[in-house]
Each structure stands twice: as structure tokens, then as C-alpha cells.
Design an enzyme around this catalytic site. Structure first.
Site, PDB file in Angstrom:
ATOM      1  N   GLU A  96       0.834  -1.190   0.000  1.00 14.15           N
ATOM      2  CA  GLU A  96       0.000   0.000   0.000  1.00 14.15           C
ATOM      3  C   GLU A  96       0.875   1.250   0.000  1.00 14.15           C
ATOM      4  O   GLU A  96       1.982   1.258   0.553  1.00 14.15           O
ATOM      5  CB  GLU A  96      -0.926  -0.015   1.207  1.00 14.15           C
ATOM      6  N   CYS A 116       6.060  -6.804   7.104  1.00 15.09           N
ATOM      7  CA  CYS A 116       7.193  -6.342   7.912  1.00 15.09           C
ATOM      8  C   CYS A 116       7.505  -7.413   8.946  1.00 15.09           C
ATOM      9  O   CYS A 116       6.599  -8.048   9.486  1.00 15.09           O
ATOM     10  CB  CYS A 116       6.850  -5.030   8.608  1.00 15.09           C
ATOM     11  N   CYS A 120       6.210  -4.723  15.739  1.00 12.28           N
ATOM     12  CA  CYS A 120       5.780  -3.705  16.697  1.00 12.28           C
ATOM     13  C   CYS A 120       4.333  -4.000  17.075  1.00 12.28           C
ATOM     14  O   CYS A 120       3.499  -4.276  16.207  1.00 12.28           O
ATOM     15  CB  CYS A 120       5.906  -2.308  16.090  1.00 12.28           C
ATOM     16  N   CYS A 123       1.228  -1.916  15.502  1.00 13.06           N
ATOM     17  CA  CYS A 123       1.229  -1.643  14.056  1.00 13.06           C
ATOM     18  C   CYS A 123       0.501  -2.755  13.295  1.00 13.06           C
ATOM     19  O   CYS A 123       0.770  -3.938  13.510  1.00 13.06           O
ATOM     20  CB  CYS A 123       2.669  -1.527  13.575  1.00 13.06           C
ATOM     21  N   GLY A 166       6.626  -1.902   5.950  1.00 13.42           N
ATOM     22  CA  GLY A 166       7.992  -2.419   5.937  1.00 13.42           C
ATOM     23  C   GLY A 166       9.000  -1.543   6.645  1.00 13.42           C
ATOM     24  O   GLY A 166       8.737  -0.392   6.982  1.00 13.42           O
ATOM     25  N   GLU A 167      10.158  -2.133   6.874  1.00 17.75           N
ATOM     26  CA  GLU A 167      11.248  -1.456   7.561  1.00 17.75           C
ATOM     27  C   GLU A 167      12.328  -1.141   6.509  1.00 17.75           C
ATOM     28  O   GLU A 167      13.056  -2.042   6.073  1.00 17.75           O
ATOM     29  CB  GLU A 167      11.777  -2.377   8.674  1.00 17.75           C
ATOM     30  N   SER A 198      12.040   6.422   7.499  1.00 19.22           N
ATOM     31  CA  SER A 198      11.651   6.221   8.890  1.00 19.22           C
ATOM     32  C   SER A 198      12.036   4.796   9.300  1.00 19.22           C
ATOM     33  O   SER A 198      11.726   3.837   8.590  1.00 19.22           O
ATOM     34  CB  SER A 198      10.137   6.420   9.024  1.00 19.22           C
ATOM     35  N   SER A 221      11.675   5.874  14.967  1.00 17.80           N
ATOM     36  CA  SER A 221      10.464   5.618  15.754  1.00 17.80           C
ATOM     37  C   SER A 221      10.864   5.225  17.168  1.00 17.80           C
ATOM     38  O   SER A 221      11.250   4.085  17.419  1.00 17.80           O
ATOM     39  CB  SER A 221       9.651   4.498  15.095  1.00 17.80           C
ATOM     40  N   LEU A 222      10.781   6.181  18.064  1.00 24.85           N
ATOM     41  CA  LEU A 222      11.227   5.967  19.444  1.00 24.85           C
ATOM     42  C   LEU A 222      10.119   5.243  20.236  1.00 24.85           C
ATOM     43  O   LEU A 222      10.329   4.154  20.744  1.00 24.85           O
ATOM     44  CB  LEU A 222      11.566   7.327  20.063  1.00 24.85           C
ATOM     45  N   ASN A 223       8.985   5.871  20.342  1.00 23.45           N
ATOM     46  CA  ASN A 223       7.753   5.231  20.834  1.00 23.45           C
ATOM     47  C   ASN A 223       7.757   4.787  22.285  1.00 23.45           C
ATOM     48  O   ASN A 223       6.789   4.184  22.753  1.00 23.45           O
ATOM     49  CB  ASN A 223       7.366   4.022  19.958  1.00 23.45           C
ATOM     50  N   ASN A 297      -3.380   5.325  15.833  1.00 18.19           N
ATOM     51  CA  ASN A 297      -4.485   5.063  14.903  1.00 18.19           C
ATOM     52  C   ASN A 297      -4.924   3.627  15.099  1.00 18.19           C
ATOM     53  O   ASN A 297      -4.125   2.707  14.926  1.00 18.19           O
ATOM     54  CB  ASN A 297      -4.013   5.258  13.454  1.00 18.19           C
ATOM     55  N   CYS A 340      -0.923   6.311   9.515  1.00 15.70           N
ATOM     56  CA  CYS A 340       0.293   5.651   9.998  1.00 15.70           C
ATOM     57  C   CYS A 340      -0.046   4.360  10.719  1.00 15.70           C
ATOM     58  O   CYS A 340      -0.866   4.371  11.646  1.00 15.70           O
ATOM     59  CB  CYS A 340       1.007   6.506  11.025  1.00 15.70           C
TER      60      CYS A 340
HETATM   61  N1  SAH Z   1       8.975   0.698   9.645  1.00 13.54           N
HETATM   62  C1  SAH Z   1       9.242   2.073   9.757  1.00 13.54           C
HETATM   63  C2  SAH Z   1       8.380   2.917   8.853  1.00 13.54           C
HETATM   64  C3  SAH Z   1       6.928   2.536   8.718  1.00 13.54           C
HETATM   65  S1  SAH Z   1       5.920   2.796  10.134  1.00 13.54           S
HETATM   66  C4  SAH Z   1       9.122   2.534  11.186  1.00 13.54           C
HETATM   67  O1  SAH Z   1       8.645   1.775  12.006  1.00 13.54           O
HETATM   68  O2  SAH Z   1       9.557   3.657  11.468  1.00 13.54           O
HETATM   69  C5  SAH Z   1       5.721   4.580  10.123  1.00 13.54           C
HETATM   70  C6  SAH Z   1       5.377   5.177  11.465  1.00 13.54           C
HETATM   71  O3  SAH Z   1       4.075   4.770  11.874  1.00 13.54           O
HETATM   72  C7  SAH Z   1       6.333   4.777  12.580  1.00 13.54           C
HETATM   73  O4  SAH Z   1       6.782   5.895  13.296  1.00 13.54           O
HETATM   74  C8  SAH Z   1       5.467   3.907  13.490  1.00 13.54           C
HETATM   75  O5  SAH Z   1       5.905   3.985  14.825  1.00 13.54           O
HETATM   76  C9  SAH Z   1       4.100   4.522  13.259  1.00 13.54           C
HETATM   77  N2  SAH Z   1       2.980   3.642  13.588  1.00 13.54           N
HETATM   78  C10 SAH Z   1       2.931   2.305  13.489  1.00 13.54           C
HETATM   79  N3  SAH Z   1       1.711   1.848  13.879  1.00 13.54           N
HETATM   80  C11 SAH Z   1       0.987   2.938  14.231  1.00 13.54           C
HETATM   81  C12 SAH Z   1      -0.358   3.135  14.693  1.00 13.54           C
HETATM   82  N4  SAH Z   1      -1.197   2.109  14.865  1.00 13.54           N
HETATM   83  N5  SAH Z   1      -0.773   4.393  14.942  1.00 13.54           N
HETATM   84  C13 SAH Z   1       0.052   5.457  14.757  1.00 13.54           C
HETATM   85  N6  SAH Z   1       1.321   5.329  14.291  1.00 13.54           N
HETATM   86  C14 SAH Z   1       1.788   4.083  14.041  1.00 13.54           C
HETATM   87 FE1  SF4 Z   2       7.346  -2.645  10.766  1.00 16.94          FE
HETATM   88 FE2  SF4 Z   2       7.406   0.025  11.187  1.00 16.94          FE
HETATM   89 FE3  SF4 Z   2       5.144  -1.399  11.602  1.00 16.94          FE
HETATM   90 FE4  SF4 Z   2       7.215  -1.670  13.247  1.00 16.94          FE
HETATM   91  S1  SF4 Z   2       6.005   0.198  12.937  1.00 16.94           S
HETATM   92  S2  SF4 Z   2       6.004  -3.368  12.396  1.00 16.94           S
HETATM   93  S3  SF4 Z   2       8.940  -1.508  11.845  1.00 16.94           S
HETATM   94  S4  SF4 Z   2       6.176  -1.087   9.662  1.00 16.94           S
END
Ligand code: SAH
Ligand code: SF4
Length: 352
Positions: A96, A116, A120, A123, A166-167, A198, A221-223, A297, A340
Site C-alpha cells: 500500500e 514487515c 511492533c 502496528c 515495511g522497515e 523512517s 520511531s522511538l515510541n 491510529n 500511519c
Molecule cells: N517501519 C518504519 C516505517 C513505517 S511505520 C518505522 O517503524 O519507522 C511509520 C510510522 O508509523 C512509525 O513511526 C510507526 O511507529 C508509526 N505507527 C505504526 N503503527 C501505528 C499506529 N497504529 N498508529 C500510529 N502510528 C503508528
Molecule cells: Fe514494521 Fe514500522 Fe510497523 Fe514496526 S512500525 S512493524 S517496523 S512497519
């Protein structure tokens, strides 16, 4: 038709590879450069239409090669002007991509892998697991397919973010090959500073990117604010703990006005407290960095909730008060699951 599928796809080849293709067909390698320009600069996806090439060469190209973009299977326009695309490759795997127009610019959110492997917890892409890496052509193909579908003019400012599925730093070679073609003035000509990768914090990938002569912007992505919390949200933190991750970030070479971006997905009652904000500020102390706060989200299948907007504002203020600029990023396209972390093929694959 069966014959066509056996032809090599020129789309995705870089300049040297197109020069070689020209030589193979008995042409000067300069003709390969014209072909490259015709495809990526003029966006001609039929060899016959690249009129700077001789008729003979065009015929030879059409006989031996194809110029094939991936296929747009679905387009889901959002009320806010964004659109989520489902884009399919010849092996029937799909990813997508998201189109986000603003008044004077367009941002394209690209996938670097089908699925991916990073797992996480918050996600939706993670639920798919990893299917495979994308090639440079498949990454660029998302850009060109959406440009063509939306008829984006060459005068429009394009931003590219690798924030789809994806990463990207687990597929660095293909991502960087695609980036080199994106930034080339003889190709798409997108300024390097408008391309952002990212990452979930793949330390060797950050180090590899740091060595590149031409680097896109980096977002991490610190989180989470502690190792324990980050391991529970992003198990990859076991392999690349905060100490190593932040050391790689501190060592990352920045341009004169460049800052590192840290993304922080806010999950209600999980990582959104004031002490979390204070710990994040401490982790980033002394770095040229900003934080993008992304309220979670949601969707079916995951247990998290976004915090109230007041709580998001409190988090932002706590960071700002400690000298860390923080911005609230409300994801676009939520009504069509384009925001996201919402990209996944589960539902549509079952339907299709
Ligand atoms: N794999 C990479 C890039 C894709 S994810 C990464 O993880 O950085 C892009 C962004 O979306 C990242 O910052 C991730 O932390 C965020 N993300 C993932 N799941 C999410 C969700 N359910 N709600 C909001 N942001 C999310
Ligand atoms: Fe993969 Fe980024 Fe989603 Fe983590 S947040 S599972 S690295 S796409």
C-alpha cells in the site's frame, strides 16, 4: 501475452544498467542515457513514445524489453483529500502507498517491503509478517504509478516518506537504489531533503546510511521512554537497545540546518504519561532533534487506544518546556485506513 511476461522490465534499472541494455542492442551507451531520461524524467512508459531514440532502437527495445509499472488494484480516496492505494506486482504480491496532497505540495508515503518482520505491537502491518523485500523498481513504481494516476504535475513539489509498509533499513540496498534514481536531475529530480526514511531503530542500517554520500532525512520511531517499555512495544529493542540506538543517532552526520526526527506513537495509559515525556526529553538531551507525536491510529485486532487530545497537548508541552520541539501529527486518511500504522492487506486480500 505469455511472451510479454518473459521480457526484462526496464523500469527500475539505473542509468548504468540502461547504458548496458543499449550496448547489448548494438547502440551507443549514450542512447541508454536517453532511454533513462525518457522513462524517469519524461515519464514515458512505452519505448515507442520515447522519440529521442531512433526508430530502430525503439523497435529493438520493444522486442526485447518491457517498461512495466506495477498495477493499481485499488484506490481509496479519503474525505481529507488523501488516498490509499493498493499496488500489485507481477508475482501478485501487493503493498500500500498513500497520496497526501496539500495546497502546493504532495507527499507520497511508500512501502519498502511487502509486510514487515519487526513485530511492533501497535502496528497493523506487523500482523502480516514479512512477505518479501521490494526491488528498487517496485519502490519507484509506487511513485510513478501514483504520479500517473493523480496526474501530478512536474511543477508540484513532491515529498517522499518511507513510512508505508515495511522497515526500509532492512532493505537498504533497494531503498537507496530507488532514492538515487528519485534524486537524479535526469530522472525524477526530487530534492534529497524532501525524502525521509523512517526506521524502527535498526542500528546497523542507521550506521550504513550514515556512510552514504547522499543521505535522505532520517526519522527514528522511538515510541517509548525506557528499555523495558520499548521492549514490550517493539521487541526489536532487545537487539538494539536505547543506548545503542541513541548512540547511532548521535553519531549520525547532519547537514547545517538538519535535525533528526523522532516519532512517538502515543498510546493511552501505556507511554503517554508526564514521566514518559520527561524521560524522552532526557534521552534526547543535547541532540539536534525534534519529536513528532502521533496519536495511535486504531483498528480491529489491536488493544490500544489513543490518548485524549488534552493529554497529547500536555505531552507536547512537557517536551517543549525541556527544550525539545514537539509537533502533533494527526495522520491523514484515517477514514480509509491510510493512516500511519494502519496499512495491512489482510482485509482486502480476503475480499479479493
Ligand atoms: N517501519 C518504519 C516505517 C513505517 S511505520 C518505522 O517503524 O519507522 C511509520 C510510522 O508509523 C512509525 O513511526 C510507526 O511507529 C508509526 N505507527 C505504526 N503503527 C501505528 C499506529 N497504529 N498508529 C500510529 N502510528 C503508528
Ligand atoms: Fe514494521 Fe514500522 Fe510497523 Fe514496526 S512500525 S512493524 S517496523 S512497519
Amino acid at each position: 501475452m505469455p511472451l510479454a511476461t518473459t521480457k526484462t522490465n526496464l523500469f527500475g534499472l539505473d542509468r548504468e544498467e540502461m547504458e548496458r541494455a543499449a550496448l547489448e542492442l548494438g547502440e551507443d551507451c549514450f542512447r541508454g542515457r536517453q532511454l533513462y531520461h525518457g522513462i524517469y524524467h519524461d515519464l514515458n512508459f512505452h519505448a515507442e513514445a520515447i522519440t529521442s531514440l531512433s526508430k530502430r532502437f525503439r523497435g529493438a527495445l520493444a522486442a526485447k524489453f518491457q517498461i512495466a509499472l506495477p498495477e493499481i488494484l485499488e484506490r481509496h480516496p479519503s474525505r481529507d483529500g488523501a488516498a490509499r492505494y493498493r499496488i500489485q506486482f507481477p508475482d501478485s504480491n501487493a503493498v500500500e502507498s498513500v497520496y497526501m496532497p496539500e495546497e502546493r505540495r504532495v507527499t507520497l508515503c511508500l512501502s519498502s517491503q511487502a509486510g514487515c518482520a519487526v513485530e511492533c505491537r501497535f502496528c497493523f502491518t506487523a500482523l502480516m509478517g514479512l512477505i518479501r523485500n521490494l526491488t528498487a523498481g517496485e519502490i519507484l513504481g509506487q511513485v510513478c504509478a501514483v504520479i500517473r494516476d493523480q496526474q501530478i504535475s512536474s511543477r508540484m513539489r513532491l515529498n517522499v516518506v518511507f513510512m508505508g509498509m515495511g522497515e526500509p533499513l532492512l532493505n537498504v540496498a533497494s531503498v537507496m537504489k530507488a532514492v538515487r534514481i528519485m534524486i537524479d536531475q535526469n530522472a525524477l529530480g526530487i530534492p534529497l531533503r524532501r525524502i525521509t526514511i523512517s526506521t524502527s531503530g535498526i542500528v546497523p542500517g542507521i550506521k550504513a546510511l550514515a556512510e552514504e554520500p547522499l543521505r535522505p532525512k532520517l526519522a527514528v520511531s522511538l515510541n517509548a521512554s525506557t528499555d523495558e517499555q520499548r521492549v514490550s512495544l517493539m521487541p526489536i529493542n532487545r537487539k538494539y537497545p536505547l543506548r545503542d540506538l541513541l548512540a547511532a543517532c548521535r553519531a549520525y552526520p547532519l547537514g547545517p540546518r538538519e535535525v533528526l526526527t523522532f516519532e512517538y506513537v502515543l498510546l493511552a495509559s501505556v507511554n503517554d504519561s508526564l514521566p514518559d515525556a520527561l524521560r524522552v526529553a532526557k534521552l534526547l538531551r543535547g541532540m539536534r532533534a525534534k519529536v513528532n507525536l502521533i496519536p495511535y491510529n486504531g483498528g480491529p485486532g489491536l488493544p490500544y487506544r489513543p490518548p485524549s487530545f488534552d493529554r497529547v497537548l500536555d505531552f507536547q508541552e512537557a517536551l517543549a518546556a525541556r527544550g525539545v520541539p514537539a509537533f502533533i501529527r494527526i495522520s491523514r486518511g484515517q477514514d480509509v485506513r491510510a493512516a500511519c500504522g494502519q496499512l495491512t492487506l489482510e482485509a482486502s486480500q480476503k475480499a479479493g
